[in-house]
Each structure stands twice: as structure tokens, then as C-alpha cells.
Design a protein around this motif. Structure first.
Motif, PDB file in Angstrom:
ATOM      1  N   LEU A 161       5.279 -84.792 -32.386  1.00 27.70           N
ATOM      2  CA  LEU A 161       5.415 -85.034 -33.822  1.00 27.70           C
ATOM      3  C   LEU A 161       4.175 -84.572 -34.583  1.00 27.70           C
ATOM      4  O   LEU A 161       4.296 -84.017 -35.683  1.00 27.70           O
ATOM      5  CB  LEU A 161       5.672 -86.520 -34.079  1.00 27.70           C
ATOM      6  CG  LEU A 161       7.073 -87.021 -33.712  1.00 27.70           C
ATOM      7  CD1 LEU A 161       7.195 -88.519 -33.952  1.00 27.70           C
ATOM      8  CD2 LEU A 161       8.143 -86.277 -34.501  1.00 27.70           C
ATOM      9  N   ILE A 162       2.988 -84.786 -34.024  1.00 29.98           N
ATOM     10  CA  ILE A 162       1.773 -84.276 -34.674  1.00 29.98           C
ATOM     11  C   ILE A 162       1.868 -82.759 -34.815  1.00 29.98           C
ATOM     12  O   ILE A 162       1.578 -82.193 -35.874  1.00 29.98           O
ATOM     13  CB  ILE A 162       0.515 -84.648 -33.869  1.00 29.98           C
ATOM     14  CG1 ILE A 162       0.224 -86.144 -33.999  1.00 29.98           C
ATOM     15  CG2 ILE A 162      -0.701 -83.856 -34.369  1.00 29.98           C
ATOM     16  CD1 ILE A 162      -0.936 -86.622 -33.146  1.00 29.98           C
ATOM     17  N   VAL A 165       4.294 -88.638 -29.555  1.00 24.53           N
ATOM     18  CA  VAL A 165       3.245 -88.598 -30.582  1.00 24.53           C
ATOM     19  C   VAL A 165       2.718 -87.176 -30.763  1.00 24.53           C
ATOM     20  O   VAL A 165       2.604 -86.679 -31.888  1.00 24.53           O
ATOM     21  CB  VAL A 165       2.101 -89.562 -30.216  1.00 24.53           C
ATOM     22  CG1 VAL A 165       0.909 -89.352 -31.150  1.00 24.53           C
ATOM     23  CG2 VAL A 165       2.572 -91.006 -30.292  1.00 24.53           C
ATOM     24  N   TYR A 166       2.430 -86.490 -29.648  1.00 24.16           N
ATOM     25  CA  TYR A 166       1.855 -85.147 -29.768  1.00 24.16           C
ATOM     26  C   TYR A 166       2.872 -84.135 -30.284  1.00 24.16           C
ATOM     27  O   TYR A 166       2.521 -83.233 -31.055  1.00 24.16           O
ATOM     28  CB  TYR A 166       1.262 -84.691 -28.435  1.00 24.16           C
ATOM     29  CG  TYR A 166      -0.191 -85.073 -28.316  1.00 24.16           C
ATOM     30  CD1 TYR A 166      -1.194 -84.277 -28.854  1.00 24.16           C
ATOM     31  CD2 TYR A 166      -0.559 -86.257 -27.697  1.00 24.16           C
ATOM     32  CE1 TYR A 166      -2.523 -84.646 -28.770  1.00 24.16           C
ATOM     33  CE2 TYR A 166      -1.896 -86.637 -27.603  1.00 24.16           C
ATOM     34  CZ  TYR A 166      -2.871 -85.820 -28.152  1.00 24.16           C
ATOM     35  OH  TYR A 166      -4.183 -86.191 -28.085  1.00 24.16           O
ATOM     36  N   PHE A 215       5.978 -91.534 -40.372  1.00 26.74           N
ATOM     37  CA  PHE A 215       7.148 -90.662 -40.303  1.00 26.74           C
ATOM     38  C   PHE A 215       8.246 -91.313 -39.461  1.00 26.74           C
ATOM     39  O   PHE A 215       9.429 -91.310 -39.846  1.00 26.74           O
ATOM     40  CB  PHE A 215       6.746 -89.314 -39.697  1.00 26.74           C
ATOM     41  CG  PHE A 215       7.894 -88.367 -39.469  1.00 26.74           C
ATOM     42  CD1 PHE A 215       8.394 -87.603 -40.510  1.00 26.74           C
ATOM     43  CD2 PHE A 215       8.471 -88.252 -38.214  1.00 26.74           C
ATOM     44  CE1 PHE A 215       9.464 -86.733 -40.300  1.00 26.74           C
ATOM     45  CE2 PHE A 215       9.539 -87.386 -37.996  1.00 26.74           C
ATOM     46  CZ  PHE A 215      10.033 -86.626 -39.046  1.00 26.74           C
ATOM     47  N   LEU A 240       4.585 -81.806 -37.485  1.00 32.40           N
ATOM     48  CA  LEU A 240       4.130 -82.080 -38.846  1.00 32.40           C
ATOM     49  C   LEU A 240       2.997 -81.132 -39.249  1.00 32.40           C
ATOM     50  O   LEU A 240       2.928 -80.691 -40.403  1.00 32.40           O
ATOM     51  CB  LEU A 240       3.669 -83.535 -38.968  1.00 32.40           C
ATOM     52  CG  LEU A 240       4.778 -84.589 -38.838  1.00 32.40           C
ATOM     53  CD1 LEU A 240       4.184 -85.989 -38.845  1.00 32.40           C
ATOM     54  CD2 LEU A 240       5.816 -84.445 -39.943  1.00 32.40           C
ATOM     55  N   ASP A 269      -0.283 -85.914 -43.722  1.00 29.58           N
ATOM     56  CA  ASP A 269       0.749 -86.517 -42.872  1.00 29.58           C
ATOM     57  C   ASP A 269       0.514 -86.272 -41.384  1.00 29.58           C
ATOM     58  O   ASP A 269       1.370 -86.644 -40.568  1.00 29.58           O
ATOM     59  CB  ASP A 269       2.131 -85.936 -43.235  1.00 29.58           C
ATOM     60  CG  ASP A 269       2.458 -86.088 -44.706  1.00 29.58           C
ATOM     61  OD1 ASP A 269       2.314 -87.204 -45.229  1.00 29.58           O
ATOM     62  OD2 ASP A 269       2.850 -85.085 -45.334  1.00 29.58           O
ATOM     63  N   THR A 270      -0.627 -85.657 -41.012  1.00 32.11           N
ATOM     64  CA  THR A 270      -0.731 -85.128 -39.653  1.00 32.11           C
ATOM     65  C   THR A 270      -1.627 -85.931 -38.714  1.00 32.11           C
ATOM     66  O   THR A 270      -1.874 -85.487 -37.604  1.00 32.11           O
ATOM     67  CB  THR A 270      -1.253 -83.681 -39.709  1.00 32.11           C
ATOM     68  OG1 THR A 270      -2.480 -83.642 -40.454  1.00 32.11           O
ATOM     69  CG2 THR A 270      -0.240 -82.759 -40.350  1.00 32.11           C
ATOM     70  N   LYS A 297      -2.460 -89.790 -36.693  1.00 34.99           N
ATOM     71  CA  LYS A 297      -1.605 -90.746 -35.984  1.00 34.99           C
ATOM     72  C   LYS A 297      -0.872 -91.672 -36.943  1.00 34.99           C
ATOM     73  O   LYS A 297       0.316 -91.949 -36.758  1.00 34.99           O
ATOM     74  CB  LYS A 297      -2.455 -91.580 -35.009  1.00 34.99           C
ATOM     75  CG  LYS A 297      -3.189 -90.798 -33.939  1.00 34.99           C
ATOM     76  CD  LYS A 297      -2.254 -90.121 -32.976  1.00 34.99           C
ATOM     77  CE  LYS A 297      -2.994 -89.548 -31.768  1.00 34.99           C
ATOM     78  NZ  LYS A 297      -4.067 -88.598 -32.114  1.00 34.99           N
ATOM     79  N   LYS A 316       5.522 -81.201 -46.528  1.00 32.31           N
ATOM     80  CA  LYS A 316       4.484 -81.813 -45.712  1.00 32.31           C
ATOM     81  C   LYS A 316       3.132 -81.183 -46.000  1.00 32.31           C
ATOM     82  O   LYS A 316       3.028 -80.003 -46.339  1.00 32.31           O
ATOM     83  CB  LYS A 316       4.805 -81.659 -44.222  1.00 32.31           C
ATOM     84  CG  LYS A 316       6.081 -82.382 -43.777  1.00 32.31           C
ATOM     85  CD  LYS A 316       5.951 -83.879 -43.996  1.00 32.31           C
ATOM     86  CE  LYS A 316       7.223 -84.612 -43.582  1.00 32.31           C
ATOM     87  NZ  LYS A 316       7.135 -86.073 -43.853  1.00 32.31           N
ATOM     88  N   VAL A 334       2.041 -89.857 -38.402  1.00 29.49           N
ATOM     89  CA  VAL A 334       3.144 -89.749 -37.438  1.00 29.49           C
ATOM     90  C   VAL A 334       3.911 -91.070 -37.362  1.00 29.49           C
ATOM     91  O   VAL A 334       5.151 -91.089 -37.379  1.00 29.49           O
ATOM     92  CB  VAL A 334       2.601 -89.361 -36.049  1.00 29.49           C
ATOM     93  CG1 VAL A 334       3.672 -89.556 -34.975  1.00 29.49           C
ATOM     94  CG2 VAL A 334       2.130 -87.919 -36.059  1.00 29.49           C
TER      95      VAL A 334
END
Length: 273
Positions: free
Chosen positions: A32-33, A29-30, A60, A36, A51-52, A54, A47, A57
Motif C-alpha cells: 500500500l505504501i 503495508v509495504y 486509507f 500510494l 498520504d504515503t 504509515k 493522492k 496507509v
């Protein structure tokens, strides 16, 4: 009455598997955050800050091939993280004790577990096609509900102060390298130990910066009695991007969050739980 007497001790191997799967999911998760947010900072791949959070993510992940399966694995991992944190807090597996300091630490474990349980529920909602709100909207809703209560501005102010203190502690925790005691006790090779300590320091500081900004936005909501001033990570990233040298500031924080994700992966792989 001893609350731990009502909760059976989990087998160590079972707890360890849950912890490692949970830390891995948190790392995903982190990372990808961070990715993004970095793409949003420099307008890569279309982007933006929407999109940033939870929900962004999870969306996405859901858009990838076999997205429901992948998101289901992440949701399961977050649920494992939730259960591990609850076990830590209720069973006192870290032996923090029952004095004021110990209770505070155990309460923090339980709160963390509940927060990530909420993220797991959000991921499940998306898998089932029930939508789900963004992190920023949920905080705006929280501020709105608090402002409706007696002394509402004071309540929102308390949330703001608590969030800012949490963020400052994250920054202190990273810069002081207090977290490295457990790493050093595990007896890793020097290169692994060095990488974990460096990733942890950068990650905790970046995470703390985001918390401080979220707390600042809650403070503005309290002072102006306007719930729309509050927000989550998405709003915090927008705040950074709109500052002087905003793209570079957001890019730096994004890289820091990726480091935090990598630190979670390394904890899952190497650290004794």
C-alpha cells in the motif's frame, strides 16, 4: 545469567503461524505504501506525499468498507510480527549465538519487533478514533528532543549515520542476494525461487534508498541544528519527487516497495520459518 532461561520456548507451530501472519501484514503495508507513493508520483486519484507514510496507509485502510475490521486484522498481523521478532531475538531461535555478531543480529530482531509494535499501536489508535501522528512528525519530534540534550547535534548525527548505514546495508543485502540462501534451502520450484529472489533484490534496494534519504535528512537536521529538516518516508518521497526527473524516481522506488511487499507475501506463503 542466561536471559533465554526466563522466556519459555514457543511451540514451533505457534511461532510459524505468528510469523506468517506477521509477514503477510508487513506485505500489505509495504504494497500500500508503494501504491500510494506511485499514485502520488504521477498525481493519480488525488493522492500526494501526505498520504504515503504509515499513518496515511492506515487511514486509507480505515476509509474502505469495513475499514475498522480490515485495519484490525492488519494491526493483529503487525502485533504477531512484533512477537515473532522478539522471540527470535530473545530465544535465539535462529541460533545466532551470544558472540558480538550474534548479539548484534538478535538486537536487530528485537529492534525491528519494537518498531512494528509501534506501528500496531498506531493502527489501534486510529481504530479507536484517537488520531495518531505521521511517521515524518515522529522523526521530527525525535530530532527535536535529541537537539535539546547536551551534545544534541552529535546525537542527531549518530542517528543519521546509523540510519544511512542501515540503508546502505539494505542495498548491499539486496544486490549481493545474501537473502537467497534461505530461499534456495527451501527447495522451491525454480520459477517461484526466481520470482522471490528478483522481488527481494528490487525490494531491498528500494527500501535501502528510502532509509539513506531519511538518514541524509537527519544529517541535515544535525548540521543545521533544525529538527524540521528531519523526516520519515513521507519526507523521503517528497525529496525524491522534488529532484530532477522526480516523478520517475519516486515511481521507481514506489514499484520497488511494492516488490518488497510481494516478497513478504511470498515468504509468508512459501518460505519455511
Amino acid at each position: 545469567m542466561d536471559i533465554t532461561s526466563h522466556v519459555p520456548d514457543a511451540p514451533p507451530a505457534w511461532v510459524k503461524r505468528f510469523a506468517k501472519l506477521g509477514l503477510s501484514a508487513k506485505g500489505i503495508v509495504y504494497c500500500l505504501i508503494g501504491i500510494l507513493a506511485f499514485m502520488a508520483a504521477f498525481e493519480l486519484g488525488g493522492k500526494n506525499n501526505q498520504d504515503t507514510d504509515k499513518a496515511g496507509v492506515f487511514s486509507f485502510i480505515l476509509d474502505q468498507p469495513f475499514g475498522k475490521i480490515l485495519l484490525g486484522i492488519v494491526a493483529l498481523g503487525l502485533l504477531c510480527y512484533t512477537l515473532w521478532r522478539l522471540i527470535q531475538g530473545i530465544n535465539d531461535t535462529e541460533q545466532k549465538g551470544s558472540d558480538a555478531k550474534g548479539i548484534a543480529v538478535r538486537a536487530r530482531y528485537i529492534f525491528s519487533g519494537l518498531v512494528y509494535g509501534g506501528f500496531a499501536f498506531l493502527a489501534l489508535q486510529l481504530i479507536l478514533g484517537n488520531g495518531g501522528g505521521s511517521g515524518g512528525d515522529s522523526r521530527e519530534t525525535l530530532a527535536s528532543e535529541l537537539l535539546k540534550q547536551p551534545f544534541g547535534q552529535w546525537l542527531v548525527g549518530l542517528v543519521a549515520v546509523g540510519t544511512i548505514i542501515t540503508g546502505l546495508y539494505q542495498i548491499y543485502y539486496g544486490l549481493s542476494e545474501k537473502y537467497k540462501k534461505k530461499i534456495q534451502k527451501s527447495g522451491f520450484k525454480s520459477q517461484i525461487e526466481h520470482t522471490m529472489i528478483r522481488a527481494g533484490k528490487i525490494g531491498y534496494v528500494a527500501r535501502g534508498v528510502v532509509w539513506v534519504i531519511i538518514g541524509y535528512m537527519f544529517l541535515q537536521a544535525a548540521l543545521k541544528s533544525n529538527a524540521q529538516e528531519a523526516g520519515g518516508s513521507q519526507s523521503a518521497f517528497a525529496f525524491l519527487e522534488n529532484s530532477s526527473y522526480g516523478s520517475y524516481l519516486l515511481g521507481a522506488v514506489a514499484l520497488g516497495l511494492i516488490c518488497y511487499g510481494v516478497f513478504m507475501f511470498m515468504r509468508a506463503r512459501y518460505q519455511e520459518v
